[in-house]
Design a protein around this motif. Structure first.
Motif, PDB file in Angstrom:
ATOM      1  N   THR A  18       7.991   6.619  -7.828  1.00 34.92           N
ATOM      2  CA  THR A  18       6.267   6.612  -8.411  1.00 34.92           C
ATOM      3  C   THR A  18       5.673   6.480  -7.215  1.00 34.92           C
ATOM      4  O   THR A  18       4.449   7.162  -7.257  1.00 34.92           O
ATOM      5  N   THR A  19       6.099   6.100  -6.051  1.00 34.66           N
ATOM      6  CA  THR A  19       5.561   6.308  -4.509  1.00 34.66           C
ATOM      7  C   THR A  19       4.963   7.942  -4.503  1.00 34.66           C
ATOM      8  O   THR A  19       3.377   8.249  -4.186  1.00 34.66           O
ATOM      9  N   LEU A  20       5.581   9.033  -4.472  1.00 36.72           N
ATOM     10  CA  LEU A  20       5.836   9.890  -4.074  1.00 36.72           C
ATOM     11  C   LEU A  20       4.669  11.041  -5.261  1.00 36.72           C
ATOM     12  O   LEU A  20       4.307  11.367  -4.622  1.00 36.72           O
ATOM     13  N   VAL A  21       4.922  10.690  -6.350  1.00 32.87           N
ATOM     14  CA  VAL A  21       4.476  11.368  -7.502  1.00 32.87           C
ATOM     15  C   VAL A  21       2.592  10.758  -6.824  1.00 32.87           C
ATOM     16  O   VAL A  21       2.075  11.884  -6.986  1.00 32.87           O
ATOM     17  N   LEU A  83       2.226   2.966 -14.178  1.00 30.50           N
ATOM     18  CA  LEU A  83       2.261   2.490 -12.682  1.00 30.50           C
ATOM     19  C   LEU A  83       1.344   3.566 -12.018  1.00 30.50           C
ATOM     20  O   LEU A  83       0.448   3.396 -11.034  1.00 30.50           O
ATOM     21  N   ILE A  84       1.995   5.063 -12.239  1.00 35.43           N
ATOM     22  CA  ILE A  84       1.064   6.107 -11.597  1.00 35.43           C
ATOM     23  C   ILE A  84      -0.428   6.725 -11.816  1.00 35.43           C
ATOM     24  O   ILE A  84      -1.217   6.560 -10.563  1.00 35.43           O
ATOM     25  N   ALA A 138      -2.610  11.429   7.238  1.00 41.90           N
ATOM     26  CA  ALA A 138      -1.647  11.592   7.713  1.00 41.90           C
ATOM     27  C   ALA A 138      -1.847   9.820   7.629  1.00 41.90           C
ATOM     28  O   ALA A 138      -0.772   9.320   6.840  1.00 41.90           O
ATOM     29  N   THR A 139      -3.099   9.199   8.062  1.00 42.66           N
ATOM     30  CA  THR A 139      -3.230   8.040   8.573  1.00 42.66           C
ATOM     31  C   THR A 139      -3.611   7.493   6.931  1.00 42.66           C
ATOM     32  O   THR A 139      -3.246   6.557   6.485  1.00 42.66           O
ATOM     33  N   LEU A 140      -4.375   8.346   6.323  1.00 39.90           N
ATOM     34  CA  LEU A 140      -4.578   7.906   4.540  1.00 39.90           C
ATOM     35  C   LEU A 140      -2.506   7.682   3.704  1.00 39.90           C
ATOM     36  O   LEU A 140      -2.625   6.887   2.893  1.00 39.90           O
ATOM     37  N   VAL A 141      -2.799   8.665   4.062  1.00 39.77           N
ATOM     38  CA  VAL A 141      -1.184   8.537   3.745  1.00 39.77           C
ATOM     39  C   VAL A 141      -0.800   7.399   3.898  1.00 39.77           C
ATOM     40  O   VAL A 141      -0.053   6.597   3.044  1.00 39.77           O
ATOM     41  N   ILE A 142       0.010   6.678   5.021  1.00 39.37           N
ATOM     42  CA  ILE A 142       0.427   6.182   5.612  1.00 39.37           C
ATOM     43  C   ILE A 142       0.376   4.737   4.972  1.00 39.37           C
ATOM     44  O   ILE A 142       0.638   3.539   4.436  1.00 39.37           O
ATOM     45  N   PHE A 143      -1.823   4.637   4.613  1.00 38.19           N
ATOM     46  CA  PHE A 143      -1.983   3.137   4.316  1.00 38.19           C
ATOM     47  C   PHE A 143      -1.795   3.222   2.282  1.00 38.19           C
ATOM     48  O   PHE A 143      -1.337   2.179   2.457  1.00 38.19           O
ATOM     49  N   ASN A 144      -1.554   4.109   1.750  1.00 36.78           N
ATOM     50  CA  ASN A 144      -1.545   4.110   0.383  1.00 36.78           C
ATOM     51  C   ASN A 144       0.526   4.509  -0.212  1.00 36.78           C
ATOM     52  O   ASN A 144       0.261   3.800  -0.930  1.00 36.78           O
ATOM     53  N   PHE A 145       0.341   4.722   0.904  1.00 37.10           N
ATOM     54  CA  PHE A 145       2.275   4.411   0.802  1.00 37.10           C
ATOM     55  C   PHE A 145       2.196   3.122   1.009  1.00 37.10           C
ATOM     56  O   PHE A 145       2.910   3.203   0.029  1.00 37.10           O
ATOM     57  N   ASN A 146       2.248   2.414   1.714  1.00 38.49           N
ATOM     58  CA  ASN A 146       2.283   1.386   2.132  1.00 38.49           C
ATOM     59  C   ASN A 146       1.634   0.108   0.836  1.00 38.49           C
ATOM     60  O   ASN A 146       2.311  -0.588  -0.052  1.00 38.49           O
TER      61      ASN A 146
END
Length: 215
Positions: A18-21, A83-84, A138-146
């Protein structure tokens, strides 16, 4: 014990997929939108960007019922796409706004030089601008991933089958005796978050530093 008895592996797999997609779709849309707003600047882009920013005042509680009805009518209830799709939408506006401001600060001379060499819009984006916005991205990816990995409220509403639980929902529901009984085993669900941060940490720090300098 957490992997076999508590079925953490199954829950982690659901969360990972779910998170990767979600992140892949978000990154593609955010990069293209930010490049359009920050560099291409089509007619009326300021009004459109302002309209998008206005949606930031719409809280998740206000969209729960409309989203539920939409997902139900699409026949996606209980699936990963339930969810996605909302997760993707929830992270687009803030990400686009932040990255747009970063793209605006990129030197125009590099784009002009690439254009003289015959590069098109997408080649300039891929070869010239994308490497320069990697720290911010990369900063956005970290925040969105969390945000996606730790989300529980919406998953609790649309996912009812235990086999489809993402990690956070399984943890909060107390599924699996080993997870509910042992705090150390529960911490297994936090390992991917730490791993992602460690992997992107140098980009994260570079992005924060660049934002501070630009500010």
């Amino acid at each position: 014990t957490a992997w076999f008895t508590g079925k953490v592996g199954s829950y982690l797999l659901n969360s990972v997929i779910t998170t990767l997609v979600t992140l892949v779709i978000q990154v593609v849309i955010i990069v293209l939108a930010a490049y359009a707003f920050g560099k291409l600047k089509p007619w009326g882009y300021n009004a459109l960007l302002s309209l998008l920013l206005m949606t930031m005042f719409v809280t998740s509680e206000m969209t729960t019922v409309p989203n539920y009805i939409t997902i139900r009518d699409m026949g996606l209830m209980g699936t990963r796409w339930s969810l996605i799709i909302p997760y993707v939408a929830s992270g687009l506006i803030t990400g686009t706004y932040i990255l747009t401001n970063f793209v605006r600060e990129l030197p125009k001379e590099l784009d002009e030089a690439a254009r003289i060499d015959g590069a098109g819009i997408f080649k300039i984006l891929w070869k010239v601008d994308l490497p320069m916005i990697t720290p911010a991205l990369a900063t956005l990816v970290i925040f969105n991933f969390n945000g996606v990995w730790s989300e529980f409220y919406w998953a609790l509403i649309v996912i009812k089958d235990e086999g489809a639980y993402p990690g956070k929902e399984a943890e909060e529901r107390g599924q699996g005796e080993a997870i509910a009984r042992n705090l150390a085993e529960m911490s297994a669900l936090t390992v991917p978050v730490v791993a992602v941060y460690l992997f992107f940490s140098r980009y994260f720090i570079a992005g924060i530093s660049a934002g501070a300098v630009k500010g």
